[in-house]
Write a protein that holds these residues in place. Sequence first.
Motif, PDB file in Angstrom:
ATOM      1  N   ALA A 140     -15.890 -11.066 -16.297  1.00  0.00           N
ATOM      2  CA  ALA A 140     -15.500 -11.240 -14.892  1.00  0.00           C
ATOM      3  C   ALA A 140     -13.991 -11.211 -14.726  1.00  0.00           C
ATOM      4  O   ALA A 140     -13.483 -10.683 -13.733  1.00  0.00           O
ATOM      5  N   ASP A 141     -13.256 -11.738 -15.694  1.00  0.00           N
ATOM      6  CA  ASP A 141     -11.803 -11.779 -15.594  1.00  0.00           C
ATOM      7  C   ASP A 141     -11.175 -10.386 -15.564  1.00  0.00           C
ATOM      8  O   ASP A 141     -10.036 -10.228 -15.143  1.00  0.00           O
ATOM      9  N   ARG A 142     -11.907  -9.376 -16.004  1.00  0.00           N
ATOM     10  CA  ARG A 142     -11.345  -8.025 -16.062  1.00  0.00           C
ATOM     11  C   ARG A 142     -11.945  -7.084 -15.020  1.00  0.00           C
ATOM     12  O   ARG A 142     -11.654  -5.900 -15.019  1.00  0.00           O
ATOM     13  N   MET A 143     -12.782  -7.621 -14.114  1.00  0.00           N
ATOM     14  CA  MET A 143     -13.411  -6.775 -13.093  1.00  0.00           C
ATOM     15  C   MET A 143     -12.431  -6.322 -12.018  1.00  0.00           C
ATOM     16  O   MET A 143     -12.620  -5.285 -11.397  1.00  0.00           O
ATOM     17  N   LEU A 144     -11.413  -7.128 -11.774  1.00  0.00           N
ATOM     18  CA  LEU A 144     -10.423  -6.800 -10.760  1.00  0.00           C
ATOM     19  C   LEU A 144      -9.040  -6.806 -11.400  1.00  0.00           C
ATOM     20  O   LEU A 144      -8.736  -7.685 -12.217  1.00  0.00           O
ATOM     21  N   THR A 145      -8.206  -5.856 -11.009  1.00  0.00           N
ATOM     22  CA  THR A 145      -6.832  -5.839 -11.506  1.00  0.00           C
ATOM     23  C   THR A 145      -6.064  -6.995 -10.863  1.00  0.00           C
ATOM     24  O   THR A 145      -6.517  -7.575  -9.863  1.00  0.00           O
ATOM     25  N   GLU A 146      -4.901  -7.289 -11.402  1.00  0.00           N
ATOM     26  CA  GLU A 146      -4.084  -8.364 -10.833  1.00  0.00           C
ATOM     27  C   GLU A 146      -3.705  -8.066  -9.387  1.00  0.00           C
ATOM     28  O   GLU A 146      -3.713  -8.955  -8.541  1.00  0.00           O
ATOM     29  N   SER A 147      -3.385  -6.803  -9.096  1.00  0.00           N
ATOM     30  CA  SER A 147      -3.008  -6.460  -7.718  1.00  0.00           C
ATOM     31  C   SER A 147      -4.211  -6.581  -6.780  1.00  0.00           C
ATOM     32  O   SER A 147      -4.064  -7.025  -5.638  1.00  0.00           O
ATOM     33  N   GLU A 148      -5.406  -6.199  -7.253  1.00  0.00           N
ATOM     34  CA  GLU A 148      -6.614  -6.360  -6.433  1.00  0.00           C
ATOM     35  C   GLU A 148      -6.903  -7.836  -6.191  1.00  0.00           C
ATOM     36  O   GLU A 148      -7.241  -8.230  -5.073  1.00  0.00           O
TER      37      GLU A 148
END
Length: 171
Positions: A140-148
Amino acid sequence: MAQVRQDQQDEQLVVFVLADEFYALDIAMVKEIIAWEPVTRVPRAEGFVEGLINLRGNVIPVVDLRKRFGLPQAEVGRETRVVVVEIGNLVVGLVVDGVTEVLRVPHTQVETSAMVSGVETDFVRGVAKTEKGLILLLDADRMLTESEQGALEAGAATAKAVTDGAAVGSQ
């Protein structure tokens, strides 16, 4: 003592379905699972963002995993669920076709993500081999980029401020 060692070697997973395939998240990542409810659309949001929901006073963004993973779109049905997870400091709802079970899988039945790694599958951390077949294990921690994550967090904060202001104004 052997039981403790066995538990440490097992993974407890929340298994769900997307487009007739099985996926899972570590149960520790899942805050709760709720039935689908209509969302408030957010103009000009990323294509995979369904909108926002008010979950017991907390405004949270809702992401459609089918859209996020590039899978064909489907109608919302009776089994559609929102899996609420925490990604970084952000609470997010993930729309799935249905949640099937909580499953305990021994580490010996888990292959690492090296076999499925690639730029489009960074969110896959491995594959579990079960009687049902293969289950893709998601991170789950990698499903969205930091900017997203930042954009979703800002949108949720703005919506929360507006709803809080409306509540104060109506008093």
